[in-house]
Design an enzyme around this catalytic site. Structure first.
Site, PDB file in Angstrom:
ATOM      1  N   ASP A  54       0.880  -1.171   0.000  1.00 20.18           N
ATOM      2  CA  ASP A  54       0.000   0.000   0.000  1.00 20.18           C
ATOM      3  C   ASP A  54       0.922   1.226   0.000  1.00 20.18           C
ATOM      4  O   ASP A  54       2.138   1.090   0.149  1.00 20.18           O
ATOM      5  CB  ASP A  54      -0.898   0.002   1.264  1.00 20.18           C
ATOM      6  N   GLY A  78      -3.459   8.463  -4.099  1.00 16.85           N
ATOM      7  CA  GLY A  78      -4.775   8.845  -4.610  1.00 16.85           C
ATOM      8  C   GLY A  78      -4.827  10.113  -5.434  1.00 16.85           C
ATOM      9  O   GLY A  78      -5.781  10.336  -6.176  1.00 16.85           O
ATOM     10  N   CYS A 129      -4.418  -2.000  -1.573  1.00 19.20           N
ATOM     11  CA  CYS A 129      -4.607  -0.610  -1.943  1.00 19.20           C
ATOM     12  C   CYS A 129      -5.615  -0.538  -3.083  1.00 19.20           C
ATOM     13  O   CYS A 129      -5.398  -1.141  -4.142  1.00 19.20           O
ATOM     14  CB  CYS A 129      -3.273  -0.022  -2.388  1.00 19.20           C
ATOM     15  N   THR A 183      -6.503   2.171  -4.795  1.00 21.32           N
ATOM     16  CA  THR A 183      -6.030   3.037  -5.874  1.00 21.32           C
ATOM     17  C   THR A 183      -5.167   2.238  -6.849  1.00 21.32           C
ATOM     18  O   THR A 183      -5.351   2.311  -8.067  1.00 21.32           O
ATOM     19  CB  THR A 183      -5.233   4.218  -5.265  1.00 21.32           C
ATOM     20  N   CYS A 220     -10.897   2.600   0.466  1.00 26.39           N
ATOM     21  CA  CYS A 220      -9.487   2.951   0.647  1.00 26.39           C
ATOM     22  C   CYS A 220      -9.084   2.258   1.938  1.00 26.39           C
ATOM     23  O   CYS A 220      -9.783   2.375   2.952  1.00 26.39           O
ATOM     24  CB  CYS A 220      -9.318   4.458   0.767  1.00 26.39           C
TER      25      CYS A 220
END
Ligand code: DGL
Length: 264
Positions: free
Chosen positions: A10, A43, A73, A75, A182
């Protein structure tokens, strides 16, 4: 049996919410957790920037010969490199699939809380609509959350105000559920819970992702027996990260945090 480690990553602290669950149900596995602090937050990055960022993370895990990559993660999980579900011959599983698995078929109005990049991408829309074509997906970016969670400097009242700024407007909406899209957001679960109506169900995909990883390894006879794991940080924040991550990973010991440079 496969003794190789499992790679988890992450941008920072968020993926530890997933690592917590992984260690709970796979206590004998060897994990490498990469906190990519050098590029945190992910992000607000462009597609091109993220492509470079993710490429080097995948290359690092290929070099470490991990047996599975768990993308903790959201994103990163919107990126084509991850959606291929494989790098060289290493399988990849991602948190968005685990989140979508959780959504009940009866849910009509679903709120996705995520980073700017995740809300701008169509990944959640496409995956959820395959499962539940009639669903009304409302997407809310919360760009202030990740930097504030990483800094750890706000007091409870300040956190609640920040969360309310983005979420209070949904109090009067007829929402059935919300996804914590998230992996940092479960660290603010209580504040998010307070800001939304009590009846709104909140999905945190961490457990579901850990279970997916376990099933994946079990089905392929790739589990191991052992008990050490290590954390790696991609930037110059080892000391700080050490303190903060130990608070989140309450019950587990890790050998050491290694500072790495994986840029090319
Ligand atoms: N925790 C990550 C996610 O799930 C990344 C957040 C960020 O770095 O902006 O999207």
């Amino acid at each position: 049996m496969n003794d190789s480690p499992i790679g988890v990553f992450d941008s920072g602290l968020g993926g530890l919410t997933v690592l917590n669950e992984l260690v709970k149900i796979l206590p004998e596995e060897n994990f490498i957790y990469l906190a990519d602090l050098k590029y945190s937050p992910y992000g607000d990055k462009s597609e091109i920037e993220l492509e470079y960022i993710i490429k080097r993370v995948l290359r690092y895990f290929v070099e470490k010969k991990v047996k599975l990559i768990v993308v903790a993660c959201n994103t990163a999980s919107t990126m084509d490199l991850i959606k291929k579900n494989q790098v060289e011959d290493i399988p990849i599983i991602n948190v968005i699939d685990a989140a979508v698995d959780l959504v009940d078929e009866k849910v009509e109005n679903l709120l996705l809380l995520a980073t700017k990049k995740t809300t701008e991408s169509k990944t959640y829309d496409e995956k959820i609509k395959v499962k539940n074509p009639g669903i009304n997906l409302i997407k809310q970016a919360c760009p202030s959350f990740v930097p504030a969670i990483e800094s750890g400097k706000l007091n409870d009242e300040e956190i609640q105000n920040l969360v309310d700024q983005d979420l209070k407007r949904y109090r009067d909406n007829k929402l059935d559920a919300a996804i914590l899209g998230c992996t940092h957001y479960p660290l603010w679960y209580d504040f998010i819970r307070k800001s939304l109506n009590k009846e709104v169900k909140i999905y945190d995909p961490a457990q579901s992702l850990a279970q997916k990883a376990k099933n994946f390894l079990e089905e392929r006879n790739m589990l191991r027996r052992g008990d050490s794991y290590k954390l790696a940080v991609s930037a110059d924040y080892c000391g700080e990260f050490n303190k903060k991550s130990r608070k989140i990973l309450k019950n587990y010991k890790f050998d050491k945090i290694e500072e790495i440079n994986i840029d090319f």
